[in-house]
Design a protein around this motif. Sequence first.
Motif, PDB file in Angstrom:
ATOM      1  N   ARG A  55       0.681  -1.293   0.075  1.00  0.00           N
ATOM      2  CA  ARG A  55      -0.011  -0.103  -0.040  1.00  0.00           C
ATOM      3  C   ARG A  55       0.911   1.127  -0.072  1.00  0.00           C
ATOM      4  N   LEU A  56       1.968   1.393   0.796  1.00  0.00           N
ATOM      5  CA  LEU A  56       2.719   2.452   0.677  1.00  0.00           C
ATOM      6  C   LEU A  56       3.499   2.532  -0.713  1.00  0.00           C
ATOM      7  N   ILE A  57       4.143   1.586  -1.266  1.00  0.00           N
ATOM      8  CA  ILE A  57       4.565   1.507  -2.373  1.00  0.00           C
ATOM      9  C   ILE A  57       3.531   2.359  -3.618  1.00  0.00           C
ATOM     10  N   VAL A  58       2.273   1.850  -3.495  1.00  0.00           N
ATOM     11  CA  VAL A  58       1.313   2.399  -4.465  1.00  0.00           C
ATOM     12  C   VAL A  58       1.182   3.869  -4.095  1.00  0.00           C
ATOM     13  N   GLU A  59       1.254   4.399  -2.821  1.00  0.00           N
ATOM     14  CA  GLU A  59       0.856   5.717  -2.545  1.00  0.00           C
ATOM     15  C   GLU A  59       2.186   6.477  -2.903  1.00  0.00           C
ATOM     16  N   ALA A  60       3.275   5.999  -3.243  1.00  0.00           N
ATOM     17  CA  ALA A  60       4.458   6.816  -3.516  1.00  0.00           C
ATOM     18  C   ALA A  60       4.584   6.968  -5.135  1.00  0.00           C
ATOM     19  N   LEU A  61       3.728   6.328  -5.970  1.00  0.00           N
ATOM     20  CA  LEU A  61       3.960   6.259  -7.291  1.00  0.00           C
ATOM     21  C   LEU A  61       3.125   7.587  -7.935  1.00  0.00           C
ATOM     22  N   PRO A  62       3.493   8.188  -9.220  1.00  0.00           N
ATOM     23  CA  PRO A  62       2.837   8.894  -9.665  1.00  0.00           C
ATOM     24  C   PRO A  62       1.488   8.416 -10.333  1.00  0.00           C
ATOM     25  N   GLU A  63       0.735   9.244 -10.579  1.00  0.00           N
ATOM     26  CA  GLU A  63      -0.477   9.218 -11.507  1.00  0.00           C
ATOM     27  C   GLU A  63       0.185   9.083 -13.004  1.00  0.00           C
ATOM     28  N   HIS A  64      -0.367   7.880 -13.313  1.00  0.00           N
ATOM     29  CA  HIS A  64       0.258   7.439 -14.696  1.00  0.00           C
ATOM     30  C   HIS A  64      -0.651   6.439 -15.197  1.00  0.00           C
ATOM     31  N   PRO A  65      -0.658   6.201 -16.603  1.00  0.00           N
ATOM     32  CA  PRO A  65      -1.563   5.232 -17.013  1.00  0.00           C
ATOM     33  C   PRO A  65      -0.515   3.959 -17.101  1.00  0.00           C
ATOM     34  N   ALA A  66      -0.810   2.859 -17.158  1.00  0.00           N
ATOM     35  CA  ALA A  66      -0.211   1.383 -17.079  1.00  0.00           C
ATOM     36  C   ALA A  66       0.755   1.410 -18.110  1.00  0.00           C
ATOM     37  N   PHE A  67       2.026   0.870 -17.815  1.00  0.00           N
ATOM     38  CA  PHE A  67       2.990   0.815 -18.778  1.00  0.00           C
ATOM     39  C   PHE A  67       2.948  -0.659 -19.623  1.00  0.00           C
ATOM     40  N   PHE A  68       2.268  -1.540 -18.851  1.00  0.00           N
ATOM     41  CA  PHE A  68       2.209  -2.872 -19.569  1.00  0.00           C
ATOM     42  C   PHE A  68       0.812  -3.408 -19.603  1.00  0.00           C
ATOM     43  N   PRO A  69       0.589  -4.471 -20.352  1.00  0.00           N
ATOM     44  CA  PRO A  69      -0.880  -4.950 -20.341  1.00  0.00           C
ATOM     45  C   PRO A  69      -1.235  -5.558 -18.837  1.00  0.00           C
ATOM     46  N   PRO A  70      -2.582  -5.594 -18.583  1.00  0.00           N
ATOM     47  CA  PRO A  70      -2.914  -5.893 -17.328  1.00  0.00           C
ATOM     48  C   PRO A  70      -2.675  -7.230 -16.597  1.00  0.00           C
ATOM     49  N   ASP A  71      -2.362  -8.069 -17.797  1.00  0.00           N
ATOM     50  CA  ASP A  71      -1.935  -9.524 -17.421  1.00  0.00           C
ATOM     51  C   ASP A  71      -0.494  -9.842 -17.403  1.00  0.00           C
ATOM     52  N   ALA A  72       0.241  -8.731 -17.383  1.00  0.00           N
ATOM     53  CA  ALA A  72       1.620  -8.924 -17.690  1.00  0.00           C
ATOM     54  C   ALA A  72       2.230  -9.329 -16.224  1.00  0.00           C
ATOM     55  N   THR A  73       3.277 -10.174 -15.986  1.00  0.00           N
ATOM     56  CA  THR A  73       3.920 -10.186 -14.729  1.00  0.00           C
ATOM     57  C   THR A  73       5.280  -9.911 -14.789  1.00  0.00           C
ATOM     58  N   SER A  74       5.919  -9.765 -16.142  1.00  0.00           N
ATOM     59  CA  SER A  74       7.319  -9.550 -16.412  1.00  0.00           C
ATOM     60  C   SER A  74       7.332  -9.154 -17.841  1.00  0.00           C
ATOM     61  N   ASP A  75       8.361  -8.210 -17.899  1.00  0.00           N
ATOM     62  CA  ASP A  75       8.859  -8.018 -19.333  1.00  0.00           C
ATOM     63  C   ASP A  75      10.216  -8.690 -19.477  1.00  0.00           C
ATOM     64  N   GLN A  76      10.466  -9.831 -19.014  1.00  0.00           N
ATOM     65  CA  GLN A  76      11.421 -10.641 -19.515  1.00  0.00           C
ATOM     66  C   GLN A  76      10.868 -11.755 -20.530  1.00  0.00           C
ATOM     67  N   PRO A  77      11.751 -12.148 -21.215  1.00  0.00           N
ATOM     68  CA  PRO A  77      11.655 -13.248 -22.128  1.00  0.00           C
ATOM     69  C   PRO A  77      11.275 -14.555 -21.440  1.00  0.00           C
ATOM     70  N   GLU A  78      10.524 -15.448 -21.993  1.00  0.00           N
ATOM     71  CA  GLU A  78      10.369 -16.744 -21.225  1.00  0.00           C
ATOM     72  C   GLU A  78      11.668 -17.463 -21.040  1.00  0.00           C
ATOM     73  N   THR A  79      12.536 -17.160 -22.132  1.00  0.00           N
ATOM     74  CA  THR A  79      13.905 -18.196 -21.918  1.00  0.00           C
ATOM     75  C   THR A  79      14.676 -17.857 -20.828  1.00  0.00           C
ATOM     76  N   LEU A  80      14.451 -16.338 -20.298  1.00  0.00           N
ATOM     77  CA  LEU A  80      15.278 -15.891 -19.319  1.00  0.00           C
ATOM     78  C   LEU A  80      14.715 -16.774 -17.886  1.00  0.00           C
ATOM     79  N   TYR A  81      13.356 -16.496 -17.831  1.00  0.00           N
ATOM     80  CA  TYR A  81      12.779 -17.468 -16.777  1.00  0.00           C
ATOM     81  C   TYR A  81      13.133 -18.781 -16.625  1.00  0.00           C
ATOM     82  N   VAL A  82      13.307 -19.368 -17.768  1.00  0.00           N
ATOM     83  CA  VAL A  82      13.580 -20.678 -17.809  1.00  0.00           C
ATOM     84  C   VAL A  82      15.074 -21.277 -17.379  1.00  0.00           C
TER      85      VAL A  82
END
Length: 308
Positions: free
Chosen positions: A173-200
Motif C-alpha cells: 500500500r505504501l509503495i502504491v502511495e509513492a507512485l505518480p498518477e500515470h497510465p499502465a506501462f504494460f498490459p494488465p495480465d503481464a507479470t514480467s517484461d523478461q522473455p520466457e527463455t530467461l525465466y527458464v
Amino acid sequence: MSDEAAPSAGLRGFRAGFVSLVGRPNSGKSTLLNRLVGEKLAIVSPRPQTTRNRITGIRNAPEAQIVFIDTPGLHAPAGKLGTFMRQTVERAFEDVDLVCVIADVTEPRHPDGEILEMLGRHRGPAYCVLNKTDRLRAKARLLPLIDAWAAGRFREIVPISALDGTNCDRLLRLIVEALPEHPAFFPPDATSDQPETLYVAEMIREKIFLLTHEEIPYAVAVRVEELTERTAPEALYIRATIFVERDSQKGILIGQAGSMLKRIGTAARRELEAFFGIKVYLELTVQVRPRWRKDARALREFGFRMTS
C-alpha cells in the motif's frame, strides 16, 4: 499474476511506476519480489549472490501497476561478471520512482553506509524495508535498527517478513502511495517484461544452486537453445545448455551415469510445468567454456547486458 484487469488504467487517479529493490546479498530481495508480484519470477537460494541479472516483475491492481526491479546483491566486484552485477545495482538508483532498500535484520551492520551513499544519487522517495523479522525472537530488537536507519533520508521504514508475508500488504500500500498518477506501462495480465527463455534459464540455475555445492553454482551459466510449443502431443519442448568453466565441474554436474543432471532436469521440469501449466520436455547438456565469467563476449552471449 494480476489481481484483476486494470480497467482504470487510463483514468484519473490510476498510479503506475518503477520500484527498485536493492540491498546486500541474501537480504531477501528475490523472495520479496516473488511475494509482492504473486508469481515466482526470481530464483531463491540460501546462498548469497544468486541473482545476476536485473529481473523485472509486474504487480497489477485495480488502482495501480507496479513495475518492480530486482537487482544483484551489492558486493565488491570480482571479474567482468562482478562488474556487470555492480553496474546493474548502480543503475537501479536511476530513473525509478521509488527505491526500496532491503536490509536483513539478522545482520550486524546497521545502517549500511555504502548503500546510503549510493542512495544519494536518487532524487525521488526511498523506503527502508527491514526484512526477516520472523527470525527475531525479541521484537524489541527492531527499535534500535529503526533508529539506526532513520539516519538515512527514508520516507518510510517498514519492518516485514518476505518469507511469511508479515506486513507485506502494508508495504504494498505504501509503495502504491509513492507512485505518480500515470497510465499502465504494460498490459494488465503481464507479470514480467523478461522473455520466457530467461525465466527458464533462471529456474534451471536455481536447481543447480540447490543441488550442488561450493563453487559449482557460481561457475554456471544457462542458455536456452530452443523453446517450442508442440501440439502432438501438447507440450513445451525446451533444450538448454549449461556452461561451466572446467572439465571437473562438468563431471560433477553430470554425475555418475548422468544422475546429477537427471536430478537437476527433473526438479526444473516440475517447476516449469507448474508455471506454464503444460507438460514440459526438458533436454539438458553441459559444455565447458573456460573463464567465461571474465570473458566479455561470453557474458553478452549468455544474456548479461546492461539496460538503461
